[in-house]
Motif scaffolding. Structure first.
Motif, mmCIF file in Angstrom:
data_model
loop_
_atom_site.group_PDB
_atom_site.id
_atom_site.type_symbol
_atom_site.label_atom_id
_atom_site.label_comp_id
_atom_site.label_asym_id
_atom_site.label_seq_id
_atom_site.Cartn_x
_atom_site.Cartn_y
_atom_site.Cartn_z
ATOM 1 N N GLN A 11 -3.198 -10.943 -30.700
ATOM 2 C CA GLN A 11 -3.298 -10.180 -31.907
ATOM 3 C C GLN A 11 -4.411 -9.123 -31.623
ATOM 4 O O GLN A 11 -5.484 -9.337 -31.306
ATOM 5 C CB GLN A 11 -3.582 -11.119 -33.033
ATOM 6 N N TRP A 12 -3.890 -8.043 -32.006
ATOM 7 C CA TRP A 12 -4.715 -6.749 -31.704
ATOM 8 C C TRP A 12 -5.602 -6.798 -32.630
ATOM 9 O O TRP A 12 -5.212 -6.854 -33.929
ATOM 10 C CB TRP A 12 -3.655 -5.394 -31.569
ATOM 11 N N PRO A 64 4.405 -0.509 -29.628
ATOM 12 C CA PRO A 64 5.016 -0.377 -30.833
ATOM 13 C C PRO A 64 4.000 -0.393 -31.773
ATOM 14 O O PRO A 64 3.014 -1.248 -31.877
ATOM 15 C CB PRO A 64 6.047 -1.368 -30.755
ATOM 16 N N PHE A 65 4.009 0.453 -32.720
ATOM 17 C CA PHE A 65 3.206 0.269 -34.171
ATOM 18 C C PHE A 65 3.003 -0.857 -34.636
ATOM 19 O O PHE A 65 1.781 -1.491 -34.926
ATOM 20 C CB PHE A 65 3.622 1.257 -35.275
ATOM 21 N N ASP A 66 4.209 -1.705 -34.864
ATOM 22 C CA ASP A 66 3.894 -3.033 -35.437
ATOM 23 C C ASP A 66 3.367 -3.994 -34.667
ATOM 24 O O ASP A 66 2.886 -4.967 -35.242
ATOM 25 C CB ASP A 66 5.483 -3.638 -35.725
ATOM 26 N N THR A 67 3.381 -3.995 -33.525
ATOM 27 C CA THR A 67 2.797 -4.875 -32.476
ATOM 28 C C THR A 67 1.152 -4.608 -32.658
ATOM 29 O O THR A 67 0.218 -5.589 -32.627
ATOM 30 C CB THR A 67 3.218 -4.654 -31.029
ATOM 31 N N LEU A 68 0.919 -3.360 -32.655
ATOM 32 C CA LEU A 68 -0.516 -2.946 -32.429
ATOM 33 C C LEU A 68 -1.258 -3.124 -33.716
ATOM 34 O O LEU A 68 -2.691 -3.546 -33.596
ATOM 35 C CB LEU A 68 -0.509 -1.353 -32.084
ATOM 36 N N PHE A 69 -0.763 -2.704 -34.810
ATOM 37 C CA PHE A 69 -1.599 -2.903 -36.100
ATOM 38 C C PHE A 69 -1.079 -3.922 -36.913
ATOM 39 O O PHE A 69 0.353 -4.100 -37.020
ATOM 40 C CB PHE A 69 -1.497 -1.451 -36.776
ATOM 41 N N PRO A 70 -1.928 -4.661 -37.724
ATOM 42 C CA PRO A 70 -1.375 -5.955 -38.757
ATOM 43 C C PRO A 70 -0.497 -5.339 -39.752
ATOM 44 O O PRO A 70 -0.675 -4.021 -40.079
ATOM 45 C CB PRO A 70 -2.513 -6.246 -39.433
ATOM 46 N N ALA A 71 0.558 -6.109 -40.290
ATOM 47 C CA ALA A 71 1.443 -5.435 -41.291
ATOM 48 C C ALA A 71 1.148 -5.169 -42.490
ATOM 49 O O ALA A 71 1.379 -4.156 -43.179
ATOM 50 C CB ALA A 71 2.419 -6.574 -41.417
#
Length: 107
Positions: A11-12, A64-71
């Motif tokens: 988790q980033w 991908p944005f969704d992978t890098l930053f929490p929802a």
């Protein structure tokens, strides 16, 4: 002792994102400049305060944005972080209403 290629974290978080940027020889200000944004945009993005800066970071890293930053990082506005005033409303500092003319005449 040879170090293996760094594995991406499960988790980033802002620290791991910043470390990955520096590992690739980039800087937050450079990413922002390349995207045509103010230099502070990517720094603010790591704190959840600039969506365009976050998009620029994701594009620069190719993640991908969704992978890098929490929802939930960019869902809330800054005003939703404000704490309620514990003192309530300050009625003692408000101006008193002027008595109606009929009340003043009878007094």
């Amino acid at each position: 002792m040879k170090r293996d290629a760094a594995k991406p974290p499960a988790q980033w978080d802002r620290h791991s994102i910043k470390a990955e940027i520096h590992r690739r020889g980039m800087s937050l200000s450079g990413i922002a400049r390349d995207a045509g944004l103010p230099e502070s945009a990517c720094r603010l993005a790591l704190m959840g305060m600039n969506r365009k800066g976050a998009d620029a970071i994701a594009a620069a890293l190719g993640i991908p944005f969704d992978t890098l930053f929490p929802a939930d990082m960019f869902v809330r506005s800054r005003s939703s972080h404000a704490k309620p005033n514990p003192k309530g409303t300050a009625t003692s500092r408000q101006k008193r209403k002027v008595a109606a003319a009929s009340e003043r005449a009878s007094a």
